[in-house]
Design an enzyme around this catalytic site. Structure first.
Site, PDB file in Angstrom:
ATOM      1  N   PRO A 147     -40.452  76.623  29.273  1.00  0.00           N
ATOM      2  CA  PRO A 147     -39.429  77.775  29.942  1.00  0.00           C
ATOM      3  C   PRO A 147     -38.003  77.751  29.428  1.00  0.00           C
ATOM      4  CG  PRO A 147     -39.666  75.978  31.517  1.00  0.00           C
ATOM      5  CD  PRO A 147     -40.731  75.599  30.288  1.00  0.00           C
ATOM      6  N   ASN A 148     -37.737  79.087  29.191  1.00  0.00           N
ATOM      7  CA  ASN A 148     -36.345  79.603  28.783  1.00  0.00           C
ATOM      8  C   ASN A 148     -36.108  79.240  27.292  1.00  0.00           C
ATOM      9  OD1 ASN A 148     -35.710  80.226  31.398  1.00  0.00           O
ATOM     10  ND2 ASN A 148     -35.455  78.460  31.876  1.00  0.00           N
ATOM     11  N   ARG A 166     -29.223  81.691  24.620  1.00  0.00           N
ATOM     12  CA  ARG A 166     -28.857  80.926  25.648  1.00  0.00           C
ATOM     13  C   ARG A 166     -27.924  79.779  25.502  1.00  0.00           C
ATOM     14  NH1 ARG A 166     -33.058  76.632  28.006  1.00  0.00           N
ATOM     15  NH2 ARG A 166     -31.740  75.893  29.746  1.00  0.00           N
ATOM     16  N   TYR A 224     -27.609  74.538  23.073  1.00  0.00           N
ATOM     17  CA  TYR A 224     -28.706  74.753  22.146  1.00  0.00           C
ATOM     18  C   TYR A 224     -28.681  75.516  20.745  1.00  0.00           C
ATOM     19  CZ  TYR A 224     -30.693  73.818  26.952  1.00  0.00           C
ATOM     20  OH  TYR A 224     -31.083  73.344  27.996  1.00  0.00           O
ATOM     21  N   ASN A 247     -41.822  70.426  23.748  1.00  0.00           N
ATOM     22  CA  ASN A 247     -40.363  70.392  24.472  1.00  0.00           C
ATOM     23  C   ASN A 247     -40.925  71.178  25.743  1.00  0.00           C
ATOM     24  OD1 ASN A 247     -38.085  70.959  25.665  1.00  0.00           O
ATOM     25  ND2 ASN A 247     -37.128  71.622  23.554  1.00  0.00           N
ATOM     26  N   ALA A 297     -37.325  72.483  31.351  1.00  0.00           N
ATOM     27  CA  ALA A 297     -37.383  71.957  32.810  1.00  0.00           C
ATOM     28  C   ALA A 297     -38.334  71.333  33.119  1.00  0.00           C
ATOM     29  CB  ALA A 297     -36.888  73.146  33.745  1.00  0.00           C
ATOM     30  N   HIS A 315     -39.197  67.508  33.761  1.00  0.00           N
ATOM     31  CA  HIS A 315     -38.512  66.574  35.052  1.00  0.00           C
ATOM     32  C   HIS A 315     -39.232  67.170  36.429  1.00  0.00           C
ATOM     33  CE1 HIS A 315     -35.683  66.426  31.765  1.00  0.00           C
ATOM     34  NE2 HIS A 315     -35.412  67.612  31.877  1.00  0.00           N
ATOM     35  N   ASP A 344     -50.298  65.030  33.468  1.00  0.00           N
ATOM     36  CA  ASP A 344     -51.833  64.917  33.486  1.00  0.00           C
ATOM     37  C   ASP A 344     -52.672  65.573  32.418  1.00  0.00           C
ATOM     38  OD1 ASP A 344     -51.373  63.163  35.860  1.00  0.00           O
ATOM     39  OD2 ASP A 344     -52.136  64.957  37.203  1.00  0.00           O
ATOM     40  N   GLU A 356     -42.950  63.939  22.678  1.00  0.00           N
ATOM     41  CA  GLU A 356     -41.923  64.810  23.715  1.00  0.00           C
ATOM     42  C   GLU A 356     -40.493  64.815  22.809  1.00  0.00           C
ATOM     43  OE1 GLU A 356     -39.503  63.838  27.636  1.00  0.00           O
ATOM     44  OE2 GLU A 356     -41.341  62.840  27.400  1.00  0.00           O
ATOM     45  N   HIS A 385     -36.550  66.951  22.950  1.00  0.00           N
ATOM     46  CA  HIS A 385     -35.457  67.926  23.478  1.00  0.00           C
ATOM     47  C   HIS A 385     -34.464  68.280  22.505  1.00  0.00           C
ATOM     48  CE1 HIS A 385     -37.475  67.125  27.188  1.00  0.00           C
ATOM     49  NE2 HIS A 385     -37.612  65.963  26.919  1.00  0.00           N
ATOM     50  N   ILE A 386     -33.932  69.208  22.777  1.00  0.00           N
ATOM     51  CA  ILE A 386     -32.867  69.823  21.783  1.00  0.00           C
ATOM     52  C   ILE A 386     -31.592  68.911  22.039  1.00  0.00           C
ATOM     53  CG2 ILE A 386     -31.462  71.798  20.992  1.00  0.00           C
ATOM     54  CD1 ILE A 386     -34.070  73.461  21.526  1.00  0.00           C
ATOM     55  N   SER A 387     -31.256  69.062  23.222  1.00  0.00           N
ATOM     56  CA  SER A 387     -30.158  68.293  23.484  1.00  0.00           C
ATOM     57  C   SER A 387     -30.328  66.880  24.171  1.00  0.00           C
ATOM     58  CB  SER A 387     -29.579  69.195  24.871  1.00  0.00           C
ATOM     59  OG  SER A 387     -30.171  68.848  26.097  1.00  0.00           O
ATOM     60  N   ARG A 446     -26.695  64.745  30.103  1.00  0.00           N
ATOM     61  CA  ARG A 446     -26.459  65.974  30.987  1.00  0.00           C
ATOM     62  C   ARG A 446     -26.662  65.605  32.537  1.00  0.00           C
ATOM     63  NH1 ARG A 446     -30.020  70.453  28.673  1.00  0.00           N
ATOM     64  NH2 ARG A 446     -28.673  71.663  29.791  1.00  0.00           N
ATOM     65  N   ARG A 487     -32.037  65.153  34.754  1.00  0.00           N
ATOM     66  CA  ARG A 487     -32.656  65.119  33.482  1.00  0.00           C
ATOM     67  C   ARG A 487     -33.027  63.816  32.989  1.00  0.00           C
ATOM     68  NH1 ARG A 487     -32.325  70.644  31.962  1.00  0.00           N
ATOM     69  NH2 ARG A 487     -30.515  71.776  32.889  1.00  0.00           N
TER      70      ARG A 487
END
Length: 137
Positions: free
Chosen positions: A9-10, A17, A22, A71, A74, A77, A84, A95, A97-99, A104, A108
């Site tokens: 998402p996002n 954004r 990001y 990625n 959200a 978390h 699963d 996995e 993550h950009i940040s 943060r 997170r």
């Protein structure tokens, strides 16, 4: 080698954004760069804001692709369902993550998917995806 980059998402808003977190590049532009640089690979891409669509995509590729770079944003978390799905498939998942999620908000720091992935790369901007890609060589 056939890889899927799967964004949650996002992440369709990358480049617009919160550029301080990001960056200001769209993911589509970054993807073109990766595909040009790694012509020997088949790199497919899918993004959804809908948890079930991400799970469906993992099921779809989870027994035929060589790897998934995920990625979950959200959903990292919150989603036992995605965790699963990763556990149920054979294709290894990284996995990303950009940040740096650990720098943060505290919520997170918990990843529901982490126990089921091959590894985690976090905090290197869009380069996190390329670092994940290298883990499959």
């Amino acid at each position: 080698m056939k890889l899927l980059i799967l964004n949650g998402p996002n992440l369709n808003l990358l480049g617009k954004r919160e550029p301080g977190i990001y960056g200001d590049n769209s993911f589509e532009d970054y993807l073109k760069t990766l595909q040009e640089k790694y012509k020997e690979l088949t790199i497919e891409y899918f993004q959804s804001n809908i948890e079930g669509e991400l799970i469906d995509k993992l099921h779809e590729v989870g027994f035929t692709f060589d790897g998934v770079i995920l990625n979950a944003a959200a959903y990292t978390h919150t989603s036992v369902g995605i965790a699963d799905a990763i556990k149920a498939i054979e294709t290894p998942v990284i996995e990303v993550h950009i940040s740096n999620v650990h720098a943060r908000e505290e919520f997170r720091n918990k990843s529901f998917i982490a126990p089921n992935v091959k590894g985690i790369i976090t905090g290197f901007g869009l380069q996190s995806y390329e670092l994940a890609l290298h883990s499959f060589f």
